[in-house]
Design a protein around this motif. Sequence first.
Motif, PDB file in Angstrom:
ATOM      1  N   THR A  86     -69.901  -7.205  28.867  1.00 58.88           N
ATOM      2  CA  THR A  86     -69.405  -8.272  29.740  1.00 58.88           C
ATOM      3  C   THR A  86     -70.036  -9.591  29.299  1.00 58.88           C
ATOM      4  O   THR A  86     -70.953  -9.619  28.479  1.00 58.88           O
ATOM      5  CB  THR A  86     -69.758  -7.998  31.205  1.00 58.88           C
ATOM      6  N   SER A  87     -69.553 -10.677  29.882  1.00 61.01           N
ATOM      7  CA  SER A  87     -70.069 -11.999  29.505  1.00 61.01           C
ATOM      8  C   SER A  87     -71.559 -12.144  29.804  1.00 61.01           C
ATOM      9  O   SER A  87     -72.284 -12.838  29.081  1.00 61.01           O
ATOM     10  CB  SER A  87     -69.272 -13.091  30.224  1.00 61.01           C
ATOM     11  N   LYS A  88     -72.035 -11.471  30.840  1.00 60.23           N
ATOM     12  CA  LYS A  88     -73.455 -11.570  31.187  1.00 60.23           C
ATOM     13  C   LYS A  88     -74.337 -10.697  30.297  1.00 60.23           C
ATOM     14  O   LYS A  88     -75.552 -10.885  30.245  1.00 60.23           O
ATOM     15  CB  LYS A  88     -73.665 -11.201  32.662  1.00 60.23           C
ATOM     16  N   GLU A  89     -73.723  -9.748  29.614  1.00 60.87           N
ATOM     17  CA  GLU A  89     -74.465  -8.854  28.712  1.00 60.87           C
ATOM     18  C   GLU A  89     -74.293  -9.255  27.241  1.00 60.87           C
ATOM     19  O   GLU A  89     -74.823  -8.605  26.351  1.00 60.87           O
ATOM     20  CB  GLU A  89     -73.952  -7.413  28.874  1.00 60.87           C
ATOM     21  N   ASN A 141     -71.660 -15.612  28.715  1.00 66.79           N
ATOM     22  CA  ASN A 141     -72.315 -16.417  29.750  1.00 66.79           C
ATOM     23  C   ASN A 141     -73.740 -16.731  29.296  1.00 66.79           C
ATOM     24  O   ASN A 141     -74.704 -16.076  29.682  1.00 66.79           O
ATOM     25  CB  ASN A 141     -72.321 -15.657  31.076  1.00 66.79           C
ATOM     26  N   HIS A 194     -76.287 -17.670  32.071  1.00 70.01           N
ATOM     27  CA  HIS A 194     -76.900 -16.522  32.744  1.00 70.01           C
ATOM     28  C   HIS A 194     -78.088 -16.007  31.930  1.00 70.01           C
ATOM     29  O   HIS A 194     -79.149 -15.687  32.495  1.00 70.01           O
ATOM     30  CB  HIS A 194     -75.866 -15.417  32.928  1.00 70.01           C
ATOM     31  N   THR A 195     -77.905 -15.914  30.624  1.00 63.39           N
ATOM     32  CA  THR A 195     -78.981 -15.425  29.751  1.00 63.39           C
ATOM     33  C   THR A 195     -80.190 -16.344  29.813  1.00 63.39           C
ATOM     34  O   THR A 195     -81.331 -15.891  29.927  1.00 63.39           O
ATOM     35  CB  THR A 195     -78.474 -15.322  28.303  1.00 63.39           C
TER      36      THR A 195
END
Length: 286
Positions: A3-6, A48, A51-52
Motif C-alpha cells: 500500500t502507499s503507506k508501506e 505516501n 507518512h513514512t
Amino acid sequence: MKTSKEFYNVCKVKEGVYHIGSTEGVFMDLFVGSNQALLWDTGYGFGNLRHTVEALTDKPLIVVNSHGHLDHACGNFQFSDRPVYMHLKDKKSYEYFNSESARRDNIERMKDTKDALPSDFDEEYYIHAPIIPILPIKEDDQFDLGGITLTVKEVPGHTAGSIGLIYEEEHWFYAGDAMNPFVWLFLPDALSLSIYLKSLEKAKTFNCNQLCISHHQEPLDYTILESFIRCAKELDYTSGIPFENTLFPQYKARICPLKGADQTLIGQPECPAIVISEDRLQEKKS
C-alpha cells in the motif's frame, strides 16, 4: 503489492539520518536534528512519503530538492504546508515535470514495471496534485537542524540549478544527480560538459570523505571524484555508445565511459560514464 503507506523502505544510516528508497528507483534522505528535520528530495511521490517521514520524526520539517526533475521533486505536493526549497534556475523544469501531462506520463511508464505503484494508488489525485511553490536557495545557505548542519553547494551541469548538501559534522556530500557513475547531460535543462567538469573540480575541494548520490544504495568513497573528472576530461564522443533511451526517446545521446575501465560495468562505480548529447560538448552558459 504494498500500500502507499508501506511503499518506502527505510535504512537508518546513523542516529538522526535515514536513507529512504522504493521501487521508484531513487533514494531520499531524512536528517533529524534536535530542533528540526530536513527531507532531501521527494521522489516521484507515488507512495505516501509523508507518512513514512512522520513515522520517523515529529520535528518541524523542511524540504530541499536537489533539482527539479520528475524523480526528485514530484512528491512535493505531499508537503504543501512545509517550506520547500529549490534553486530557482530549476523552476521551469520543476513546473514542467509537475504538470498534469508529465504526471500522466509518469504513471504510464510505471504501469509496465512490477510493483512500481502502490496497490491503493489514486491516479486522478496524483495527476491533479498541485504544483507547490518553491522557496529560493543558493550557495552557502545553511540549515542548522540542531547537531546536524547542512551547507548548500551549487553544482550545475546535470541541470542549471543542481545543488548538493555538505553534512558538516560527518564530512559527507549529498550530490543528488549532480555527479554519479551514470550522469545525464542531454536533456534540455542540462548544461555543457565544461560546466559539469567545473562542478566536479569544485566538489573535490569540499574536504568530504563520502559521496551520497540519489540512485545508489550505498555511499561512495569520495576519491571516486577522480575517476569522474578523468571521464569528463578524456571523453570521446565519436566512440560513444548510442543511448537506448525509453524515458525521453526524442533526445539523442551517447554513453561515454571511462577509458580503460571494464565496459561490462558501465554505470557502476568501477566504470563511470557520461550520457551526453553532441551539443553539450560545446560551452553553454548557466
